[in-house]
Write a protein that holds these residues in place. Sequence first.
Motif, PDB file in Angstrom:
ATOM      1  N   ASP A 251      15.370  25.122  39.029  1.00 45.09           N
ATOM      2  CA  ASP A 251      15.196  26.445  39.301  1.00 45.09           C
ATOM      3  C   ASP A 251      16.143  27.685  38.492  1.00 45.09           C
ATOM      4  O   ASP A 251      15.829  28.586  37.814  1.00 45.09           O
ATOM      5  CB  ASP A 251      15.556  26.933  40.991  1.00 45.09           C
ATOM      6  CG  ASP A 251      14.368  26.718  41.645  1.00 45.09           C
ATOM      7  OD1 ASP A 251      13.189  26.762  41.021  1.00 45.09           O
ATOM      8  OD2 ASP A 251      14.538  26.363  42.911  1.00 45.09           O
ATOM      9  N   ALA A 252      17.524  26.931  38.290  1.00 47.14           N
ATOM     10  CA  ALA A 252      18.386  27.883  37.436  1.00 47.14           C
ATOM     11  C   ALA A 252      17.911  27.765  35.820  1.00 47.14           C
ATOM     12  O   ALA A 252      18.310  29.021  35.232  1.00 47.14           O
ATOM     13  CB  ALA A 252      19.939  27.138  37.576  1.00 47.14           C
ATOM     14  N   ALA A 253      17.306  27.039  35.378  1.00 43.32           N
ATOM     15  CA  ALA A 253      16.704  27.120  34.080  1.00 43.32           C
ATOM     16  C   ALA A 253      15.613  28.075  33.731  1.00 43.32           C
ATOM     17  O   ALA A 253      15.431  28.807  32.917  1.00 43.32           O
ATOM     18  CB  ALA A 253      16.217  25.652  33.769  1.00 43.32           C
ATOM     19  N   ILE A 254      14.875  28.082  34.848  1.00 41.03           N
ATOM     20  CA  ILE A 254      13.961  29.313  34.624  1.00 41.03           C
ATOM     21  C   ILE A 254      14.561  30.654  34.939  1.00 41.03           C
ATOM     22  O   ILE A 254      14.121  31.544  34.192  1.00 41.03           O
ATOM     23  CB  ILE A 254      12.861  29.341  36.065  1.00 41.03           C
ATOM     24  CG1 ILE A 254      12.366  27.951  36.245  1.00 41.03           C
ATOM     25  CG2 ILE A 254      11.970  30.498  36.185  1.00 41.03           C
ATOM     26  CD1 ILE A 254      11.596  27.575  37.594  1.00 41.03           C
TER      27      ILE A 254
ATOM     28  N   ALA B 183      10.929  28.249  42.838  1.00 37.63           N
ATOM     29  CA  ALA B 183       9.502  28.368  42.211  1.00 37.63           C
ATOM     30  C   ALA B 183       8.355  27.896  42.849  1.00 37.63           C
ATOM     31  O   ALA B 183       7.249  28.510  43.139  1.00 37.63           O
ATOM     32  CB  ALA B 183       9.728  27.439  40.798  1.00 37.63           C
ATOM     33  N   TRP B 184       8.463  26.860  43.504  1.00 36.50           N
ATOM     34  CA  TRP B 184       7.441  26.254  44.422  1.00 36.50           C
ATOM     35  C   TRP B 184       7.215  27.221  45.570  1.00 36.50           C
ATOM     36  O   TRP B 184       5.921  27.556  45.665  1.00 36.50           O
ATOM     37  CB  TRP B 184       7.797  24.865  45.074  1.00 36.50           C
ATOM     38  CG  TRP B 184       6.945  24.612  46.077  1.00 36.50           C
ATOM     39  CD1 TRP B 184       6.947  24.757  47.623  1.00 36.50           C
ATOM     40  CD2 TRP B 184       5.607  24.145  45.983  1.00 36.50           C
ATOM     41  NE1 TRP B 184       5.820  24.299  48.301  1.00 36.50           N
ATOM     42  CE2 TRP B 184       5.050  24.192  47.243  1.00 36.50           C
ATOM     43  CE3 TRP B 184       4.762  23.735  45.029  1.00 36.50           C
ATOM     44  CZ2 TRP B 184       3.510  23.600  47.374  1.00 36.50           C
ATOM     45  CZ3 TRP B 184       3.636  23.338  45.102  1.00 36.50           C
ATOM     46  CH2 TRP B 184       2.960  23.143  46.421  1.00 36.50           C
TER      47      TRP B 184
ATOM     48  N   ARG C 102      20.271  41.167  41.654  1.00 36.89           N
ATOM     49  CA  ARG C 102      19.064  40.463  41.877  1.00 36.89           C
ATOM     50  C   ARG C 102      19.331  38.824  42.227  1.00 36.89           C
ATOM     51  O   ARG C 102      19.832  38.157  41.100  1.00 36.89           O
ATOM     52  CB  ARG C 102      17.927  40.534  40.923  1.00 36.89           C
ATOM     53  CG  ARG C 102      16.827  40.064  41.064  1.00 36.89           C
ATOM     54  CD  ARG C 102      15.885  40.664  40.160  1.00 36.89           C
ATOM     55  NE  ARG C 102      14.720  41.239  40.773  1.00 36.89           N
ATOM     56  CZ  ARG C 102      14.172  42.260  40.388  1.00 36.89           C
ATOM     57  NH1 ARG C 102      14.164  42.678  38.920  1.00 36.89           N
ATOM     58  NH2 ARG C 102      13.020  42.729  40.824  1.00 36.89           N
ATOM     59  N   ASP C 103      19.064  38.314  43.060  1.00 31.98           N
ATOM     60  CA  ASP C 103      19.400  36.864  43.260  1.00 31.98           C
ATOM     61  C   ASP C 103      18.287  36.023  42.565  1.00 31.98           C
ATOM     62  O   ASP C 103      17.021  36.584  42.252  1.00 31.98           O
ATOM     63  CB  ASP C 103      19.603  36.680  44.666  1.00 31.98           C
ATOM     64  CG  ASP C 103      18.067  36.676  45.341  1.00 31.98           C
ATOM     65  OD1 ASP C 103      17.845  37.631  45.874  1.00 31.98           O
ATOM     66  OD2 ASP C 103      17.442  35.527  45.414  1.00 31.98           O
ATOM     67  N   ASP C 104      18.644  34.840  42.451  1.00 29.68           N
ATOM     68  CA  ASP C 104      17.673  34.025  41.546  1.00 29.68           C
ATOM     69  C   ASP C 104      16.313  33.728  42.120  1.00 29.68           C
ATOM     70  O   ASP C 104      15.487  33.816  41.482  1.00 29.68           O
ATOM     71  CB  ASP C 104      18.317  32.441  41.389  1.00 29.68           C
ATOM     72  CG  ASP C 104      19.495  32.682  40.345  1.00 29.68           C
ATOM     73  OD1 ASP C 104      19.870  33.678  39.963  1.00 29.68           O
ATOM     74  OD2 ASP C 104      20.035  31.541  40.200  1.00 29.68           O
ATOM     75  N   ALA C 105      16.340  33.508  43.495  1.00 28.89           N
ATOM     76  CA  ALA C 105      14.974  33.261  44.119  1.00 28.89           C
ATOM     77  C   ALA C 105      14.082  34.760  44.057  1.00 28.89           C
ATOM     78  O   ALA C 105      12.810  34.652  43.474  1.00 28.89           O
ATOM     79  CB  ALA C 105      15.196  32.953  45.556  1.00 28.89           C
TER      80      ALA C 105
END
Lengths: 298, 298, 298, 298
Positions: free
Chosen positions: C51-54, C247-248, C70-73
């Motif tokens: 996820d972090a690579a995205i 991502a899922w 903004r958080d990652d998700a």
Amino acid sequence: MPTIEEQMPATGQPLAETRRATVPALEARLGEPIPVLDSGFIRVVDYMGDDAAIVQAARVSYGAGTKTARDDAGLIRYLMRHWHSTPFEMCELKLHVKLPVFVARQWIRHRTANVNEYSARYSILDREFYIPAPEHLAAQSRVNNQGRGETLAGEEAARVLAWLRDDSTRAYDHYEAMLSQDGQQGLARELARMNLPASIYTQWYWKVDLHNLFHFLRLRADAHAQYEIRAYADALCTVVQDWVPAAWSAFEDYRLNAVTFSGQGMEALRRMLKGETVTREDVGMSAGEWREFEAVWK
Amino acid sequence: MPTIEEQMPATGQPLAETRRATVPALEARLGEPIPVLDSGFIRVVDYMGDDAAIVQAARVSYGAGTKTARDDAGLIRYLMRHWHSTPFEMCELKLHVKLPVFVARQWIRHRTANVNEYSARYSILDREFYIPAPEHLAAQSRVNNQGRGETLAGEEAARVLAWLRDDSTRAYDHYEAMLSQDGQQGLARELARMNLPASIYTQWYWKVDLHNLFHFLRLRADAHAQYEIRAYADALCTVVQDWVPAAWSAFEDYRLNAVTFSGQGMEALRRMLKGETVTREDVGMSAGEWREFEAVWK
Amino acid sequence: MPTIEEQMPATGQPLAETRRATVPALEARLGEPIPVLDSGFIRVVDYMGDDAAIVQAARVSYGAGTKTARDDAGLIRYLMRHWHSTPFEMCELKLHVKLPVFVARQWIRHRTANVNEYSARYSILDREFYIPAPEHLAAQSRVNNQGRGETLAGEEAARVLAWLRDDSTRAYDHYEAMLSQDGQQGLARELARMNLPASIYTQWYWKVDLHNLFHFLRLRADAHAQYEIRAYADALCTVVQDWVPAAWSAFEDYRLNAVTFSGQGMEALRRMLKGETVTREDVGMSAGEWREFEAVWK
Amino acid sequence: MPTIEEQMPATGQPLAETRRATVPALEARLGEPIPVLDSGFIRVVDYMGDDAAIVQAARVSYGAGTKTARDDAGLIRYLMRHWHSTPFEMCELKLHVKLPVFVARQWIRHRTANVNEYSARYSILDREFYIPAPEHLAAQSRVNNQGRGETLAGEEAARVLAWLRDDSTRAYDHYEAMLSQDGQQGLARELARMNLPASIYTQWYWKVDLHNLFHFLRLRADAHAQYEIRAYADALCTVVQDWVPAAWSAFEDYRLNAVTFSGQGMEALRRMLKGETVTREDVGMSAGEWREFEAVWK
């Protein structure tokens, strides 16, 4: 405000355990920038697979698994020789690249790759421009219109360097001034960027499989490629050599150092091996093809 | 010396007879430039297929051939609705496009297409730069960092236009001066070009299948796309409409005018249709998603 | 002679240290077959990114890096919602899959992936055929010609199963007999294989980036997909969930559980939200589209 | 019920006038099936471009437009020799192909093409199977496990042919019986098809650009390709020859009849041209590479 590089951290993954194929020589390079040109670099962000992964895939598709004698390097050489490209696609490399825009424009023509470029639409580019080193400030070739001739010298060189420096400096000054929201509205970034010359540096993540990377290197680590992209290709070659040494060696022998002869070229060769003297008319080559044929033997 | 356009003739094919699928409305457009921006254009060089070619391919893959009642337009709408994309790939369009380099850099990100760009490595670019019309000289958006705000006015607008004009003029003057072989060696073209700003016009042939063209249009004829590439996408829409009217109509209804709701959005909709008042917390949307959800109904 | 599986070892990498992005939940799955259908499986051979690579790639291209809140998700959800697909291409998955040939034929239509299939030209296929479980032995749908109806029962089911078993057994017996070099020359493998039915199992390595994997899942984990390929897609969903959970989750909300309404559908919705009663004629939908529109609300 | 071919009409376009590039020799072939194997064929459905379209694109990208002397064929030969592939992508060919499934499975591995295959999920396949002609009923090669040896003879040949015929006949009989809705439910088509062997004929539309078509021909019109797909490639060669004669001639000379020598091969050649006798140990070749090197001169 953070620079582009501060926004693109490629390092910093903590050490972890994995059961994936791992290449110690490439691990040592992870996140380490390899300098290219005056301000550019490439650095490896991630990779998948190794020489053994190529062999693993090949044994499945080419049935070599039923033989035991053939060693891995030999199988990889066989694949390369016979253009069996799919096993090389089983390896993948992810890079962080900093490069001038005019190099990026050539690079992006390689379509079978994944790219995330720094966006000058949403963000602000750094003040960094490629200025050729004196030894790379080359004149237009007189022989053909596709290459470089001798190095510029003296006043002409000085004049060119001054223009490249002054014009990019002024363009960036105005870029900043147009963007500024200090006492004015401030032009949209997506418009202001169009004032910047193609010598400005951009950055991207580039992810590619080994087969397509070899194709890139074959075209861009070649003497006909523009020096500036060749500098990146050459740096990439050292990465590939560390990553998949057997595949690299096969690539060197069967692509980089290989020579292809046309039907006419083979006809000439066959006669020459019999001791005959052959002219281009004998085998029906054009002047250009004959020149290239003769250049092979020098 | 010939200009780029003189080197890229798109017209001039003599009238011939063919048994290929032919679209009179597109024949009438062949070679005719459609102006875009201040100096750009698109023109259709060639095409393959028509609405009937989509139907022909679809009947094979989706078995619709066994039914007689379904008319062609209905089948095309069915394909579009259900993301059956391969029949649309059976049509192909070839364009000649003249566009600023910064637009070309966005455009080329669409990888599934064939491109031959005018080479500034081998040839000399024309002195033509995109200068925005006053109504398109927009400020950076204050709301988000991805778009444009209000139009610049007064002295700021004048200042910006002057810089864009002066900097590009000076850059081109120096480009010519560096290239000149009059009393000097003359810098290599592949180096001199890097002094030119991203507003300069380039040209290319671009060939793409209809499925990928629709994908391009969906992203680039969208309100979120930068105005300058949207201008090209809008011009292309008129071409597609003439070429494959049934497919275009389906594309309009199921892509351009379509709205997609997430799982949360559907939950909200279901409740609203029952007459309930729904808040974003009720369905677990983020503030951003809720803002977009509400914008749909305005 | 080794079976295909013995020739395709996916496990066995020793534990090693890496500085690459690592996902413990996926490490635990490496090399472990997930059973699918009666004799098939998928197993994860390798992966790149998380996820972090995205997020890392997205911050570069979409300028989100300049915001801190903004958080990652949330960023990943934003990307998914707005069809910003390139950051998802920065993740890559490599699988070993065992699957019936008729499933492989559907699967291979997804072109943007790397494949090395077991070669029946060079090697000998194992005696393994897909025989549907009784609950999956479905009749042709009476409603449309694209799907399945009720489950076969009684004598008809028994007859079908007997034919599937007997015909594949006989075909394989003859395959072996034709290949045999015992007292005869032995037919070429590349010819003998053509006697084998599409129910036979084959195996391959399949490597794909996350964006294209999501596209695959969107089409193949769908109720309209044939049950047999859907079984593989469903198993893959559990892998993706472990690999890139953020991502899922975005994919579930914005693709799997999302609904798209056409221009006509939106017109209907707008009126319905005002409390109007709408017929398909009011908004100009075909019977088919109206049926699908109504099915959404059930 | 209509046969597959009746559902896939490739002919029937009325004569029309066009300003597109037109090739009379290919017009004459439009819709005409060229027989391949016992029941297969290829036929040209549509095409885009000609030799002149390649030149037109090349002049733009490679600057040749500034020279007048170089004739078109010479430029095309230059492009082919130097792997400048993009101009060849400006031509496109659409075919209707009838081919056995095992050939289709090899063919589809060429990913850069557009395909619409007849769907056995939605429709019913015809009772047509490839049965090799006696002269193509070859034994497995004793030398390597990748090819064919001598032709089968006598009782063995008769036995093989009988099995191929009987097994496919029986499989199709049961296919029909399982599908039948006469006094029973009738198995779903998508399941029944898995009883059919890989020798059954399928059909598709296949659309490809000239560069990728050449790549296909280079691999499939080669002596190492399986005879059955080579038969299609050979038929395609005659089409390409009519369509783009200059490009075809360059392809023959620089690809089909060309030979590539590795770095080691070049070392050997250089010495041989000086009159030396060279062994494989002298230049560090493997036994396999040496065998291939020697085979070149026979």
